[in-house]
Motif scaffolding. Structure first.
Motif: not given
Length: 509
Positions: A324, A316, A362, A327, A40-41
């Protein structure tokens, strides 16, 4: 109102008695480590975002560095997680314009490799943390592991050590803690293996790694959760093959509250405790059968709450960069459970020497970032109890003698309060952490033997919020715990309903 947490007709009082001479263990600071994965982030738009206004000369977000420093995490596991089982570490070294883009099969994302080993080591130095480096035992094995140790830890004069120097690191990284694979008991893992296959591979991999650097500390994969059908037999078989080769066995566990049942959710700290106790028993059983005096300690290198984001994760699109994923936006009840889980780790400080809150930024994390706008960084609810244990849960864990009523949650008798005290000989402070799981105010008493209290240094609470409240607007935070009194050998406080509390008391020994 939940009757169990209200206590019904029970008058809830909580007493914790400790003796400075009755100690669990010295606390290994690495118990408050964390975890960063190429997921992810976490890395991209978290750690690394060269076009962000706060980015430094290496592309690292300085606002994130400042936030991480508040947690004082001493150890950070990297680069995975599921990601590592399909990762070629060589892709993340050398000139960035020559690094290949790859498909990450674990999270079905696009990996640009613009952040790799050297970047991670630079970032660790900036946040004052040491690395826990994971090696790929999914699609790779012995050769990759020994080459990586040589690249990182051998001074110079060989192919891999000189390549490190060519890539800008003249001195060895001198990485001491290594995770030998990740969740190899899980069929979701790329390169999943049976316990016997994995145990034999750990034996050979550890042998090669230690031949390069005898000083490394190695963590073998235990069960990825204790609900797995192979739990118990996995640990025994792996240790039968690799007992003499490793120093730690890992545990992973995440908790959810899909049922929206507060009493059951807060009771999961008892499950966490039983998991640790069970794995300790298995490790000691194998040692006894081997007639060994060696003690295998535990690395609880993934633990947290995780469930809020699972619905959105399914939506996603695959093969995007920094999607993302995972999260979770944590609410107040999540912070209470994280506090109880942290207290549980302290209760097992004699055997749990490494811990990693998963993850750091995140991705199921205490710290969140926005790519633009204000605030650029914000703190989740779980940030506050973890920040306090990581900063002040140091020194010596004292064996708790508690007197508190319990309530029934499934198969568990759950105490209305979780509490433990530590003594830090460097600061001469006794620090007590308490979670009140009751919806009532609870009188709390701390009794101390073989020392005397002087005065309260600090007393805070995280309390007064709706259990489903989240912290996107940054309106939640620590507040003073006002009703605290101290006498020679006793401290008293009134705990707010559903609250996380910390009291620091100057102590004369």
């Amino acid at each position: 109102m939940n009757r169990e947490l209200n206590g019904g007709l029970i008058i809830i009082k909580s007493t914790l008695s400790v003796d400075l001479n009755n100690q669990i263990s010295k606390i290994d600071p690495r118990i408050w480590g964390s975890f960063t994965e190429h997921l992810g982030r976490c890395v991209y738009e978290g750690i690394y975002q060269p076009d962000h206004p706060t980015a430094d000369e290496d592309g690292f977000r300085k606002d994130v560095i400042d936030a991480v420093k508040k947690l004082k995490v001493p150890l950070i596991r990297y680069p995975g997680g599921n990601f590592v089982s399909g990762y070629n570490w060589e892709d993340g070294i050398g000139p960035k314009d020559q690094r290949p883009k790859r498909l990450d099969l674990a999270w079905r994302s696009l990996e640009t490799n613009q952040f790799g080993l050297h970047e991670f080591m630079k970032w660790c130095a900036k946040v004052d943390a040491k690395p826990d480096m994971a090696v790929n035992l999914g699609t790779r094995g012995v050769d990759e592991a020994r080459n990586l140790v040589e690249y990182c830890n051998f001074p110079k004069g060989t192919y891999w050590s000189d390549l490190r120097r060519k890539n800008g690191a003249e001195k060895p990284f001198n990485i001491k803690v290594w995770s030998v694979g990740n969740e190899m008991d899980g069929d979701w893992q790329v390169g999943h293996k049976t316990a016997h296959e994995y145990g034999c591979l750990v034996h050979e991999t550890a042998k090669a790694m230690r031949l390069v650097d005898p000083s490394v500390e190695l963590v073998a994969c235990g069960s990825s959760n204790h609900q797995n059908a192979t739990f118990g037999s996995w640990e025994e078989t792996v240790l039968d093959n690799a007992f003499d080769d490793v120093d730690y066995l890992s545990l992973h566990q995440y908790y959810d509250n899909f049922d929206d049942n507060l009493s059951e959710f807060l009771g999961k700290s008892v499950d966490f405790d039983r998991f640790i106790t069970g794995v300790v028993a298995i490790c000691d059983s194998v040692a006894a059968r081997k007639r060994s005096t060696k003690q295998i300690n535990l690395a609880f290198d993934e633990w947290n709450v995780w469930y809020h984001s699972m619905g959105d994760d399914k939506k996603q699109k695959p093969w995007t960069q920094a999607p993302h994923l995972l999260e979770d936006h944590y609410n107040f009840e999540d912070a209470l459970l994280v506090g109880s889980l942290a207290i549980t780790l302290l209760k097992h400080a004699d055997r749990v020497k490494i811990g990693c809150l998963a993850q750091l930024i995140n991705v199921i994390a205490p710290i969140m970032t926005n790519t633009t706008g204000d605030p650029s960084v914000w703190y989740q609810t779980i940030f506050y109890p973890f920040m306090q244990v990581s900063n002040f849960g140091q020194g010596i864990a004292l064996k708790p003698d508690t007197d508190v009523p319990t309530y029934k949650a499934k198969d568990y008798e759950v105490p209305y309060t979780d509490s433990i005290a530590t003594y830090n000989p460097e600061t001469h402070e006794t620090v007590v952490f308490i979670v009140n799981k009751s919806t009532n105010k609870v009188p709390f008493t701390l009794n101390l033997s073989n020392a005397k209290f002087d005065h309260v240094v600090d007393a805070t609470q995280f309390a007064g919020y709706d259990i489903h409240q989240t912290n996107e607007d940054q309106s939640m935070g620590l507040e003073p715990l006002k009703r605290v009194t101290v006498e020679e050998n006793q401290a008293k406080a009134e705990l707010a309903p559903l609250s996380w509390n910390m009291i620091r008391i100057s102590t004369e020994v």
